[in-house]
Write a protein that holds these residues in place. Sequence first.
Motif, short mmCIF file in Angstrom:
data_model
loop_
_atom_site.label_atom_id
_atom_site.label_comp_id
_atom_site.label_asym_id
_atom_site.label_seq_id
_atom_site.Cartn_x
_atom_site.Cartn_y
_atom_site.Cartn_z
N SER A 161 0.68 -1.05 -0.12
CA SER A 161 0.04 0.09 -0.01
C SER A 161 0.81 1.30 0.16
O SER A 161 1.93 1.34 0.79
CB SER A 161 -0.80 0.10 1.39
OG SER A 161 -1.58 1.20 1.35
N TYR A 162 0.63 2.29 -0.60
CA TYR A 162 1.27 3.53 -0.91
C TYR A 162 0.29 4.72 -0.85
O TYR A 162 -1.02 4.61 -1.11
CB TYR A 162 2.05 3.55 -2.12
CG TYR A 162 2.94 2.55 -2.29
CD1 TYR A 162 4.38 2.92 -1.90
CD2 TYR A 162 2.89 1.10 -2.75
CE1 TYR A 162 5.48 1.78 -1.90
CE2 TYR A 162 3.91 0.04 -2.75
CZ TYR A 162 5.00 0.52 -2.23
OH TYR A 162 5.96 -0.24 -2.42
N SER A 163 0.76 6.05 -0.51
CA SER A 163 0.08 6.92 -0.41
C SER A 163 0.93 8.32 -0.87
O SER A 163 2.03 8.00 -1.39
CB SER A 163 -0.55 7.36 0.94
OG SER A 163 -1.17 8.44 0.99
N TRP A 181 3.80 8.23 -5.99
CA TRP A 181 3.48 7.65 -4.40
C TRP A 181 4.70 7.76 -3.50
O TRP A 181 5.57 6.96 -3.42
CB TRP A 181 3.17 6.20 -4.86
CG TRP A 181 2.03 5.92 -5.78
CD1 TRP A 181 2.06 5.75 -6.95
CD2 TRP A 181 0.57 6.24 -5.38
NE1 TRP A 181 0.61 5.61 -7.43
CE2 TRP A 181 -0.14 6.07 -6.47
CE3 TRP A 181 -0.06 6.74 -4.22
CZ2 TRP A 181 -1.52 6.07 -6.53
CZ3 TRP A 181 -1.34 6.83 -4.45
CH2 TRP A 181 -2.19 6.66 -5.45
N PHE A 291 -3.41 11.95 3.38
CA PHE A 291 -2.99 10.59 2.92
C PHE A 291 -3.75 9.37 3.06
O PHE A 291 -3.88 8.33 2.30
CB PHE A 291 -1.58 10.17 3.35
CG PHE A 291 -1.61 9.81 5.22
CD1 PHE A 291 -1.96 8.22 5.38
CD2 PHE A 291 -1.41 10.73 5.76
CE1 PHE A 291 -1.98 8.01 6.71
CE2 PHE A 291 -1.42 10.13 7.21
CZ PHE A 291 -1.63 9.03 7.52
N THR A 292 -4.96 9.64 3.88
CA THR A 292 -6.21 8.57 4.19
C THR A 292 -7.11 8.47 2.76
O THR A 292 -7.74 7.63 2.79
CB THR A 292 -6.97 8.97 5.38
OG1 THR A 292 -7.55 10.29 5.19
CG2 THR A 292 -6.01 8.93 6.57
N THR A 294 -5.92 9.61 -0.72
CA THR A 294 -5.20 9.43 -2.20
C THR A 294 -4.43 8.26 -1.76
O THR A 294 -3.24 8.45 -1.17
CB THR A 294 -4.51 10.50 -2.54
OG1 THR A 294 -5.68 11.62 -2.98
CG2 THR A 294 -3.68 10.40 -3.73
N ARG A 295 -4.66 7.10 -2.23
CA ARG A 295 -3.63 5.90 -1.63
C ARG A 295 -3.93 4.81 -2.85
O ARG A 295 -4.97 4.92 -3.54
CB ARG A 295 -4.04 5.53 -0.42
CG ARG A 295 -5.53 4.99 -0.14
CD ARG A 295 -5.63 4.58 1.42
NE ARG A 295 -4.67 3.33 1.55
CZ ARG A 295 -4.53 2.88 2.96
NH1 ARG A 295 -5.37 3.46 4.01
NH2 ARG A 295 -3.74 2.05 3.26
#
Length: 303
Positions: A161-163, A181, A291-292, A294-295
């Motif tokens: 997972s990335y943000s 990211w 960041f919650t 766009t991930r």
Amino acid sequence: MATALDLYMPYDTGAGANVTEDGWRRFAKHWRGDGVIRNYGSEMAVFGDSSGMQVKVPTGECWIQGAWGQITSTKILPIAAAHATLARRDLVVARNDFINNRIEVDVKTGTPAASPTYPTLTQNTSMWEIQLGKVQVAAAASGIAAGNVQALQTFVDGSCSYSVDLAFQSIPDNAPTRVDWDLELFPSSAVDRTGTNGLNAFTLRRAGQWLFVASVEWNVSTVGLRAAWVARTADGSSSGNRLGFSSIAPNVSGAKTIQNITATERFTANEEVALYVHQTSGGGLSLTKDFTSTRIQIYWLGP
């Protein structure tokens, strides 16, 4: 007339009853991907603690080519002496040793160099290795600190997972753009960040079916349209290989606009994908700093 397959197992009697170690691996390796099993113990997350030229592998479980292994107490692995003037890169692995019939952890020592590289994994009929972590050995080092070690396990599910970070990305008007990211929320060695500056694409190191679940949050603007899509990058086109697509009008109330994109596709090893975004507000428009929202999450579903 019925014709038997060349190989089949396991059965109580007949040709399929003689299940050897090699035969077991032939079918059991398909039960799940090779790697560390998540949420058991400390997930074999290798670390350094300045206690000398050594690293430590804590508790966890793994599955490698049809065989299961477990660490119930921390294993200490020595790191070879540092070169006097050149740095080195070492690789920590878990290994299914088919010759000695055991699963073990080990350090693969790299070659000192001005620009050192990590050793490669061995995966053949004698042994099968998976990555647990990377170690940076400085010239003349006398110990391995926490900052010298990166736990980067191969997990059985291959997920990551990335943000985006607080320096949010500005997307130009009417120009398809890859999302950068910046933040790695949780990693997997089955997926590498690649592309420009190693941030705006993903290279899938494992062949099979993959799932991509992404969300994009745009800053406030009531003008134009917003689009987002997952795409293969092999042909160099932002739109020629779209796997999942979302196009919506902005939120007219003045709130931020959120898009959700889901895509699934089959890939060969080392193919690259990226998430593209596009907007027509008439000027630059930034993605959210939150960041919650766009991930992206990437999951390996199976071979």
